[in-house]
Design a protein around this motif. Structure first.
Motif, PDB file in Angstrom:
ATOM      1  N   ARG A  80       0.866  -1.175   0.000  1.00  0.00           N
ATOM      2  CA  ARG A  80       0.000   0.000   0.000  1.00  0.00           C
ATOM      3  C   ARG A  80       0.900   1.223   0.000  1.00  0.00           C
ATOM      4  O   ARG A  80       1.723   1.404   0.907  1.00  0.00           O
ATOM      5  CB  ARG A  80      -0.901   0.011   1.230  1.00  0.00           C
ATOM      6  N   SER A  82       1.442   5.433  -0.320  1.00  0.00           N
ATOM      7  CA  SER A  82       0.905   6.797  -0.231  1.00  0.00           C
ATOM      8  C   SER A  82       2.004   7.760  -0.675  1.00  0.00           C
ATOM      9  O   SER A  82       3.113   7.732  -0.138  1.00  0.00           O
ATOM     10  CB  SER A  82       0.468   7.134   1.195  1.00  0.00           C
ATOM     11  N   SER A  93      -1.888  14.397  -3.556  1.00  0.00           N
ATOM     12  CA  SER A  93      -1.607  13.112  -2.914  1.00  0.00           C
ATOM     13  C   SER A  93      -2.265  11.985  -3.696  1.00  0.00           C
ATOM     14  O   SER A  93      -3.352  12.153  -4.254  1.00  0.00           O
ATOM     15  CB  SER A  93      -2.109  13.106  -1.471  1.00  0.00           C
ATOM     16  N   GLN A  95      -2.724   7.405  -3.736  1.00  0.00           N
ATOM     17  CA  GLN A  95      -2.568   6.128  -3.052  1.00  0.00           C
ATOM     18  C   GLN A  95      -2.774   4.997  -4.057  1.00  0.00           C
ATOM     19  O   GLN A  95      -3.485   5.162  -5.044  1.00  0.00           O
ATOM     20  CB  GLN A  95      -3.581   5.961  -1.908  1.00  0.00           C
ATOM     21  N   THR A  97      -2.852   0.365  -4.107  1.00  0.00           N
ATOM     22  CA  THR A  97      -2.683  -0.931  -3.474  1.00  0.00           C
ATOM     23  C   THR A  97      -2.462  -1.953  -4.577  1.00  0.00           C
ATOM     24  O   THR A  97      -3.174  -1.954  -5.581  1.00  0.00           O
ATOM     25  CB  THR A  97      -3.927  -1.319  -2.652  1.00  0.00           C
ATOM     26  N   TYR A 396       7.265   9.496  -0.724  1.00  0.00           N
ATOM     27  CA  TYR A 396       6.422   8.317  -0.629  1.00  0.00           C
ATOM     28  C   TYR A 396       6.629   7.557   0.680  1.00  0.00           C
ATOM     29  O   TYR A 396       7.685   7.600   1.303  1.00  0.00           O
ATOM     30  CB  TYR A 396       6.685   7.373  -1.807  1.00  0.00           C
TER      31      TYR A 396
END
Length: 416
Positions: A80, A82, A93, A95, A97, A396
């Motif tokens: 995961r 970010s 930002s 994200q 997965t 990151y």
């Protein structure tokens, strides 16, 4: 039990998770995307260090490691991520997965076999440049997809302290990109859609050597070489005039051009070598260097004047520590603690600025009581790119988890 887990993981997790976006970096625009083949989590938590032989963990970087396995090992890892993207004036930002790897390795008397699937590279970006007045044009760029590797490897123990190995990789994948250009307050614009179907085969050669320095210290070393190889890209390009709808929907009104072509991409040769000292099963401290030539990954959809490819290099320092792997009274003493530092020159140069990646890693391996299996957690923090020359800096944080499940297969049964 491990057999049931392997069947369910292979049929469900791999098919579902490999379709997810593995990158959210604007730098994945270039070449075949952001490289994701960084090894198993156990090695990744040490900055990528891969020199130590291991009897229960799969080494995805050096095929010579298969020869050191004592138990059948199944491993699966996911992450995961970010990321904070920033320029001199703005920030955003993202994200993601994704599944990082899935592999199975089988030990035999003097050799071991491993196979699995690894996402090699990922493309995932959305870039928008909005014009401030009607004299300029606005642009939108989107990209998705990437390249996966299916691999089969063999490791052979030549001598007590020396093992060699090789594996073959079949590379396959699809990259889809789109670019949209329009003038503010004008409902008509132009759109370019590109699809690249990629395929190719490459090989990887490895060697691992260890020698006793004294009763407590052992010297470890590893060498890994990937020869230059070719990816074939079947390209399709579609150019059209489009009209913008009420919710930024795009409707094609006139297809101007539909072209097909074939491009041969050159993946450059790559060399890893490293060395370290430690007490096997107790602690290890080592360093590793990776070097790669320029190669040629330019395709019809990502050729750009202000971007070039240089030589790749990576420098790693890392290691692990286990207080007491044989402790029966304390679970905490059986935990493996890992850490590392890395400095990576990606080889990408934009606006005369080298895009580098620097960071540190931490990790723990938690044993599953009553078995040789374990659950691993890792943390990776770093910085990629720069805000100089109107570029983007990525700060990151990656959270990683993996399962390393071990069992004894092919045991000889005896009957009285």
């Amino acid at each position: 039990m491990i057999k049931k887990i392997i069947i369910s993981a292979c049929l469900l997790l791999s098919l579902m998770s490999f379709g997810q976006g593995g990158s959210s970096s604007p730098y994945s625009f270039y070449g075949i995307g952001e490289l994701r083949n960084k090894g198993a989590l156990e090695n990744r938590s040490m900055g990528g260090l891969s020199i130590a032989p291991d009897s229960i963990h799969v080494n995805l970087q050096n095929p010579a490691g298969y020869a050191n396995l004592k138990l059948t090992a199944f491993t699966i890892g996911a992450s995961r991520s970010s990321t904070k993207l920033k320029t001199n004036n703005e920030s955003a930002s993202t994200q993601r997965t994704a599944l990082d790897y899935l592999a199975l390795a089988l030990p035999f008397k003097k050799f071991g076999v491993g196979f699995g699937i690894i996402p090699y590279s990922s493309v995932g970006y959305k870039i928008e440049s909005i014009a401030v007045d009607a004299s300029q044009s606005s642009q939108r760029f989107d990209g998705s997809g990437g390249v996966n590797k299916v691999f089969l490897g063999l490791g052979f123990k030549v001598a007590r302290n020396l093992s060699i190995g090789a594996d073959a990789h079949y590379n396959f994948g699809k990259i889809e990109t789109s670019s949209l250009e329009f003038v503010p307050f004008v409902p008509i614009g132009s759109q370019e859609l590109n699809t690249a179907d990629l395929s190719g085969v490459n090989f990887n050669l490895g060697m691992m050597y260890q020698a006793k320095i004294n009763k407590k210290l052992t010297f470890f070393s590893g060498l890994n070489f990937s020869p230059e190889n070719t990816l074939t890209s079947q390209n399709t390009r579609n150019i059209a005039t489009v009209v913008f709808g009420s919710s930024s929907n795009v409707q094609v009104v006139d297809e101007l051009e539909n072209l097909s072509s074939t491009t041969k991409l050159k993946l450059p040769s790559k060399l890893f070598f490293g060395a370290g000292i430690g007490n096997s099963g107790k602690w290890l401290l080592g360093a590793e260097v990776a070097m790669q030539n320029k190669g040629n990954l330019s395709n019809s959809y990502n050729t750009i004047n202000n971007a070039t490819r240089g030589k790749y290099s990576k420098y790693t320092i890392g290691g692990y520590y286990v207080p007491n792997s044989n402790s029966f009274s304390s679970y905490a003493k059986r935990i493996t603690y890992r850490g590392g530092l890395k400095y990576e020159k990606t080889g990408l140069v934009i606006n005369s600025q080298s895009i580098n990646d620097v960071g540190f890693t931490l990790g723990v391996g938690l044993p599953i009581s009553g078995t040789f299996s374990n659950v691993n957690f890792g943390l990776e923090m770093g910085k990629k790119g720069t805000t100089t020359a109107n570029l983007i800096q990525e700060n990151y944080v990656n959270f990683n988890v993996s399962f390393s499940l071990n069992d004894l297969w092919f045991r000889q049964r005896k009957f009285e």
